[in-house]
Scaffold this active site. Structure first.
Site, mmCIF file in Angstrom:
data_model
loop_
_atom_site.group_PDB
_atom_site.id
_atom_site.type_symbol
_atom_site.label_atom_id
_atom_site.label_comp_id
_atom_site.label_asym_id
_atom_site.label_seq_id
_atom_site.Cartn_x
_atom_site.Cartn_y
_atom_site.Cartn_z
ATOM 1 N N CYS A 141 72.606 17.288 32.559
ATOM 2 C CA CYS A 141 71.547 16.541 31.875
ATOM 3 C C CYS A 141 70.193 16.930 32.487
ATOM 4 C CB CYS A 141 71.785 15.034 32.032
ATOM 5 S SG CYS A 141 70.453 14.074 31.312
ATOM 6 N N CYS A 346 61.766 42.000 -6.456
ATOM 7 C CA CYS A 346 60.475 41.848 -5.752
ATOM 8 C C CYS A 346 59.479 41.098 -6.650
ATOM 9 C CB CYS A 346 59.936 43.237 -5.399
ATOM 10 S SG CYS A 346 58.218 43.201 -4.849
ATOM 11 N N CYS A 349 54.687 39.611 -3.960
ATOM 12 C CA CYS A 349 53.918 38.578 -3.246
ATOM 13 C C CYS A 349 53.023 39.170 -2.159
ATOM 14 C CB CYS A 349 54.860 37.539 -2.646
ATOM 15 S SG CYS A 349 55.835 38.191 -1.277
ATOM 16 N N CYS A 378 56.838 54.628 8.581
ATOM 17 C CA CYS A 378 57.743 53.525 8.937
ATOM 18 C C CYS A 378 58.424 53.795 10.273
ATOM 19 C CB CYS A 378 58.792 53.364 7.832
ATOM 20 S SG CYS A 378 60.099 52.226 8.272
ATOM 21 N N CYS A 384 59.773 43.816 7.761
ATOM 22 C CA CYS A 384 59.569 43.547 6.327
ATOM 23 C C CYS A 384 60.794 42.877 5.711
ATOM 24 C CB CYS A 384 59.227 44.839 5.583
ATOM 25 S SG CYS A 384 60.391 46.175 5.915
ATOM 26 N N CYS A 388 60.466 39.005 3.899
ATOM 27 C CA CYS A 388 60.499 38.967 2.425
ATOM 28 C C CYS A 388 61.157 37.677 1.931
ATOM 29 C CB CYS A 388 61.271 40.169 1.881
ATOM 30 S SG CYS A 388 61.449 40.081 0.089
HETATM 31 S S1 SF4 Z 1 57.775 40.485 0.628
HETATM 32 FE FE1 SF4 Z 1 59.482 40.946 -0.749
HETATM 33 S S2 SF4 Z 1 58.903 39.984 -2.673
HETATM 34 FE FE2 SF4 Z 1 57.031 40.104 -1.467
HETATM 35 S S3 SF4 Z 1 56.121 42.056 -2.058
HETATM 36 FE FE3 SF4 Z 1 57.392 42.505 -0.301
HETATM 37 S S4 SF4 Z 1 59.354 43.126 -1.159
HETATM 38 FE FE4 SF4 Z 1 58.235 42.111 -2.779
HETATM 39 S S1 SF4 Z 2 57.783 46.469 8.624
HETATM 40 FE FE1 SF4 Z 2 59.257 47.613 7.333
HETATM 41 S S2 SF4 Z 2 58.096 49.302 6.490
HETATM 42 FE FE2 SF4 Z 2 56.919 48.490 8.149
HETATM 43 S S3 SF4 Z 2 57.484 49.726 9.915
HETATM 44 FE FE3 SF4 Z 2 58.801 47.943 9.942
HETATM 45 S S4 SF4 Z 2 60.622 48.570 8.805
HETATM 46 FE FE4 SF4 Z 2 59.025 50.060 8.334
#
Ligand code: SF4
Ligand code: SF4
Ligand SMILES: Cc1cc2nc3c(=O)[nH]c(=O)nc-3n(C[C@H](O)[C@H](O)[C@H](O)COP(=O)(O)O)c2cc1C
Length: 407
Positions: A141, A346, A349, A378, A384, A388
């Protein structure tokens, strides 16, 4: 419908109807609550930590605070609650009754006593003669009790863990479980000390020491008890990654059965703990938030998962992820995740564009045709795909040749 026997689980010397045990806490504060939980389908319960009657505890109010999602889903929970308010004699009577009423359920008594090992021995012997299946030593605890040299103050010192475990083990015959605190630099010497002391099982984690927030109007820390607060114990979904790490480290270090605790609110969480080496799991915060009834989705989900995978039970997947946890140095540098965008889902956005621009490698552009990723820029970090909101970016694993070309 999946078979109920498929989730039968072995925990050290015990066979459980399923791997789900209520952790020591408010859901096990009284014997009647434990009765409701057993009726609902929980395989076992750890009684809210019992202390000698001479050890005075007085709870403060408020003693909880929560970090929630917009829809009130629990993310993290802080408590500064102390031990069981019930007397030892209450629990001795109720342990005997519960054992008679529920012969197939696992009843574990969590205990904490003072600095003198004789106090732990005395309490342990009473609990044993009342008929508990096992005793869990609360060395973990993180609030209130460490100020008295107890709880996490014991669990942070390997020598004390070994000595107290030895003292209790030498006078008891029922299995001992040592409950460890994650508030240490290295869990392995502490777990090894418990094993040296003779523990039969280890449970982890208790809560993580925290300060959940500060009120911006009053400047009072939260939970505010008349304007003051203290560091509390953090639990709920946010702590699962810490629990998984600790459980996998203990499981890798030896063969003593481990009970996984921390942030379990779904069958998936529990299954991850089993894959990380847990024989069974304990749950507290999720039950405080959503009630004993979650046991139905836990057992059904686990049972269906095992059936779909053609697995005979939780025991056969125990620790299956452990061999895949390695040092950073040995991770393969020739594997790269390449982001692939599904333009059909997608919504344009722009979230990924901003994240990659400011937190990544400036590889994403928004074009008339949608999101475009410059694979040369990349760096394959995967940010990313995580940001998303519509799950439109998938990382596809590619092996590189030694010169770094994608193959
Ligand atoms: S975050 Fe996803 S939905 Fe938004 S622009 Fe990027 S890929 Fe498209
Ligand atoms: S956020 Fe996505 S596109 Fe950008 S460097 Fe990283 S993996 Fe590549
Ligand atoms: C309000 C509250 C009270 C708790 N009391 C105890 C206790 O008396 N003894 C104990 O060993 N652990 C206690 N715990 C810790 C839990 O048993 C568990 O280890 C921790 O909450 C992590 O699991 P969870 O994320 O499922 O809640 C308590 C937790 C909460 C939230």
């Amino acid at each position: 419908m999946a078979s109920e026997s498929r989730i039968r689980t072995t925990l050290g010397p015990f066979t459980l109807e399923n791997p789900f045990i209520l952790a020591s806490g408010p859901p096990t504060a009284t014997a009647d609550q434990i009765r409701h939980a057993f009726d609902a389908g929980w395989a076992g319960a750890v009684i809210k930590t019992i202390r000698p009657d001479e050890m005075v505890i007085t709870d403060v109010s408020p003693r909880f605070s929560a970090w929630k999602d917009r829809d009130s889903t629990l993310l993290g929970f802080e408590n500064i609650e102390l031990l069981s308010k019930k007397s030892v004699s209450y629990w001795l009577i109720e342990i005997s009754k519960l054992r008679r009423e529920f012969p197939d359920k696992l009843l574990i008594a969590s205990i904490m006593a003072g600095a003198d090992p004789a106090e732990w021995q005395d309490l342990a012997l009473k609990i044993q003669s009342a008929g508990a299946h096992a005793i869990e030593l609360n060395f973990s605890c993180p609030h209130g009790m460490p100020e008295r040299g107890l709880g996490a103050a014991i669990g942070q010192q390997a020598d004390l863990v070994r000595e107290l475990t030895t003292h209790v083990k030498k006078i008891t015959t029922i299995p001992l479980i040592v409950k460890l605190t994650p508030n240490v630099t290295d869990i392995i010497p502490i777990a090894q000390a418990a094993i040296k002391g003779g523990t039969d099982m280890i449970s982890a984690i208790n809560t993580i020491q925290c300060l959940i927030g500060i009120d911006l109007d009053t400047f009072f820390p939260i939970p505010s008890v008349g304007g003051y607060s203290t560091y509390g114990g953090y639990s709920g979904p946010a702590v699962k990654p810490v629990g998984l790490r600790v459980v996998s480290q203990i499981a890798q270090a030896g063969s003593t059965p481990v009970i996984g605790i921390g942030g379990i609110s779904s069958w998936n969480d529990a299954t991850e703990y089993i894959l990380a080496g847990a024989s069974a799991v304990q749950v507290c915060s999720a039950v405080m938030w959503r009630g004993y009834g979650i046991i139905r989705e836990l057992t059904t989900g686990l049972s269906e998962y095992l059936e779909e995978k053609g697995l005979s039970g939780p025991d056969v997947i125990r620790g299956k992820a452990l061999s895949q946890i390695t040092s950073h140095e040995t991770l393969n540098r020739n594997i790269r995740g390449v982001p692939f965008v599904n333009q059909d889902t997608c919504t344009k956005c722009g979230t990924c564009v901003i994240s990659c621009r400011d937190g990544g490698y400036q590889a994403i552009r928004m074009t008339n045709k949608g999101v475009a990723i410059d694979q040369e820029r990349c760096d394959n970090c995967s940010l990313c795909s995580l940001v998303c909101p519509s799950k439109s970016i998938t990382m596809i694993s590619i092996r590189m040749d030694r010169q770094g070309a994608k193959s």
